[in-house]
Design a protein around this motif. Structure first.
Motif, PDB file in Angstrom:
ATOM      1  N   THR A   1       0.756  -1.327   0.016  1.00  0.00           N
ATOM      2  CA  THR A   1      -0.046   0.101   0.096  1.00  0.00           C
ATOM      3  C   THR A   1       0.904   1.499  -0.039  1.00  0.00           C
ATOM      4  OG1 THR A   1      -1.735  -1.206   1.241  1.00  0.00           O
ATOM      5  CG2 THR A   1      -2.002   1.174   1.011  1.00  0.00           C
TER       6      THR A   1
ATOM      7  N   TYR B   1      -6.257  10.410  -2.948  1.00  0.00           N
ATOM      8  CA  TYR B   1      -6.272   9.483  -1.741  1.00  0.00           C
ATOM      9  C   TYR B   1      -7.261   8.623  -2.023  1.00  0.00           C
ATOM     10  CZ  TYR B   1      -3.096  12.063   1.291  1.00  0.00           C
ATOM     11  OH  TYR B   1      -2.029  12.556   2.055  1.00  0.00           O
TER      12      TYR B   1
ATOM     13  N   ASP C   1      -6.641   4.427  -2.484  1.00  0.00           N
ATOM     14  CA  ASP C   1      -7.319   3.241  -1.550  1.00  0.00           C
ATOM     15  C   ASP C   1      -8.131   2.469  -2.369  1.00  0.00           C
ATOM     16  OD1 ASP C   1      -8.805   2.886   1.148  1.00  0.00           O
ATOM     17  OD2 ASP C   1     -10.302   3.440  -0.253  1.00  0.00           O
TER      18      ASP C   1
ATOM     19  N   GLY D   1      -2.651  -1.808   4.803  1.00  0.00           N
ATOM     20  CA  GLY D   1      -3.071  -0.287   4.596  1.00  0.00           C
ATOM     21  C   GLY D   1      -2.044   0.501   4.847  1.00  0.00           C
TER      22      GLY D   1
ATOM     23  N   ILE E   1      -5.422   4.652   3.993  1.00  0.00           N
ATOM     24  CA  ILE E   1      -5.406   4.054   2.556  1.00  0.00           C
ATOM     25  C   ILE E   1      -5.395   2.601   2.770  1.00  0.00           C
ATOM     26  CG2 ILE E   1      -4.206   4.121   0.504  1.00  0.00           C
ATOM     27  CD1 ILE E   1      -3.766   7.056   0.863  1.00  0.00           C
TER      28      ILE E   1
ATOM     29  N   PRO F   1     -10.604   6.759   3.668  1.00  0.00           N
ATOM     30  CA  PRO F   1      -9.525   7.201   3.412  1.00  0.00           C
ATOM     31  C   PRO F   1      -9.402   8.811   3.139  1.00  0.00           C
ATOM     32  CG  PRO F   1     -10.654   6.707   1.333  1.00  0.00           C
ATOM     33  CD  PRO F   1     -11.520   6.172   2.634  1.00  0.00           C
TER      34      PRO F   1
END
Length: 460
Positions: free
Chosen positions: A192, A238, A242, A252, A350, A362
């Motif tokens: 991530t 963002y 996500d 995440g 995220i 997110p």
């Protein structure tokens, strides 16, 4: 400067190799999203010469332990049952099993020669040079901690980048920049954070270009909605990252960014990493923190209400036992596909698809500050002229803030940025005495946080 690669074949997120290594060093790039000068200047010789630089960690500090840290970590960790430890004479030898390999540390205490060996990338007791010509106004450095064992045998899940100048066309000035930090968590949190750091600068610039088209001849005229559009672009960026990260279960990242556009600073924060705006008064050599982003924690009333409204459960932290130095966190509870329970220590992130269905979002909290207003307020408070005030921006993960207060961080960095004396007891793993610089100050902060974590290890 190396040229930023543009034609590399991207690995799929599901590849076991994705995110295993992070980019280090400084890279140049031109004429692409994030490096587009004002249209009114686009034909000038100066615009043709514009080079933007993408700053990544100067070295992978996770792979380096200095001598004192090696001795200290062997002594402390060898008393724990978490690792398979085989001791030798003198109490200074141990073997630590990390993943598929071992990190072997053999230190002859009190001897002139120190013997150390390594596997899985940990370089013990060695120094490495800083590449000459580092920009002393920009410093980027990261290192994973001790949570899973010694540094060097784990994957660093933190990712950070600074782009300077960061040019968004007509709304930009040569002083503009973007700095972003993504702190991964979970079994594959590095996926991530790697996705975010490699995507966000380009994605944000592309969205801004689409929402604020060129306005040739009058760079800032007609952009009265600039703040609204930039906030929308950052939020959408963002959100899109996500959505891409949702294919990775149980993983995440936090996301904290600082964007400068002209006189404005945009603090864009999701999760419990934090960014702040530091101040420095040259005549008095006093530093401070003018603003710091808020942590998104599950127990906060607004965050807790949203999570519970979407079917999530918030576990409140127990009362901290007397003498315990580590602050405990509230957590969002979610069930992973493998039947394990996830306890997420933040209410926004995220990725984290399982927690995302339970109200972990997110969406960043965005604060907009005026550079000149903050300088004027700082000057008035200190009783000095505005020209006496300097500002600097900082992004850092909770691995720093859990052990070092923002004021101490600001003082340390200001001492390097503005030429003061190096603080006493500075660790210098990067090698050579050299001048006290922002990069060495970042190293000192990281190593100080590591040292304090070791001191508080019984609390973990």
């Amino acid at each position: 400067l190396q040229t930023l690669p543009t034609n590399t074949k991207a690995l799929p997120l599901t590849s076991p190799q994705y995110g295993k290594e992070q980019r280090t060093g400084r890279y140049r790039f031109i004429d692409s999203p994030g490096c587009r000068p004002s249209s009114s200047d686009a034909t000038s010789p100066a615009a043709a010469a514009v080079i933007c630089v993408s700053y990544h960690p100067e070295v992978e500090l996770s792979h380096h332990l200095d001598r004192e840290e090696a001795l200290d970590s062997v002594s402390r960790i060898s008393n724990m049952n978490t690792w398979n430890v085989g001791g030798g004479g003198g109490g200074g030898a141990g073997q630590f099993r990390l993943g598929q390999g071992n990190v072997n540390v053999n230190v002859r205490v009190g001897a002139a020669e120190q013997q150390q060996s390594q596997k899985n990338g940990a370089v013990m007791g060695k120094k490495i040079p800083i590449v000459a010509g580092v920009d002393d106004s920009v410093a980027v450095l990261t290192r994973h901690g001790y949570k899973g064992g010694l540094p060097g045998g784990q994957i660093n899940q933190d990712r950070v980048v600074v782009v300077s100048p960061y040019l968004l066309g007509d709304i930009s000035t040569p002083n503009d920049f973007l700095m972003s930090l993504f702190d991964g968590h979970g079994e594959r949190g590095e996926v991530t954070s790697q996705l975010a750091v490699s995507t966000f600068p380009h994605l944000l610039a592309t969205k801004v270009a689409a929402s604020l088209p060129a306005n040739a001849g009058s760079p800032r005229e007609g952009h009265a909605d600039e703040i609204v559009k930039l906030k929308e672009a950052a939020t959408e960026a963002y959100g899109e990252i996500d959505a891409q990260a949702a294919q990775i279960s149980g993983a995440g990242a936090t996301a904290t960014s600082v964007l400068r556009v002209g006189d404005r600073l945009y603090y864009i924060n999701t999760g419990d990493s934090q960014s702040f705006l530091g101040t420095y008064v040259k005549s008095t050599k006093q530093s401070g923190v003018a603003f710091i982003t808020a942590e998104h924690k599950p127990h906060l009333p607004e965050e807790k209400a949203r999570i519970e409204r979407m079917g999530g459960q918030v576990m409140m932290p127990p009362i901290t036992p007397p003498g315990m130095k580590i602050k405990l966190s509230s957590r969002v509870l979610a069930l992973l596909p493998n039947g394990m329970q996830l306890g997420l220590a933040m209410s926004r992130s995220i990725g984290d698809p399982e927690a995302g269905r339970l109200g972990v979002i997110p969406t960043p909290e965005i604060t907009v500050l005026s550079v000149e207003e903050v300088r004027a307020q700082t000057a008035a408070k200190a009783g000095v002229d505005v020209a006496d005030v300097e500002l600097f921006a900082v992004v850092a993960s909770d691995g720093i803030y859990d052990h070092i207060e923002p004021d101490e961080i600001a003082t340390t960095l200001a001492s390097a940025l503005y030429g003061n004396t190096k603080p006493a007891g500075v660790m210098n793993t990067l090698g050579g005495d050299g001048d006290w610089s922002p990069l060495r100050a970042c190293e000192h902060l990281i190593m100080t946080a590591s040292e304090r974590w070791l001191e508080r290890m019984p609390d973990h």
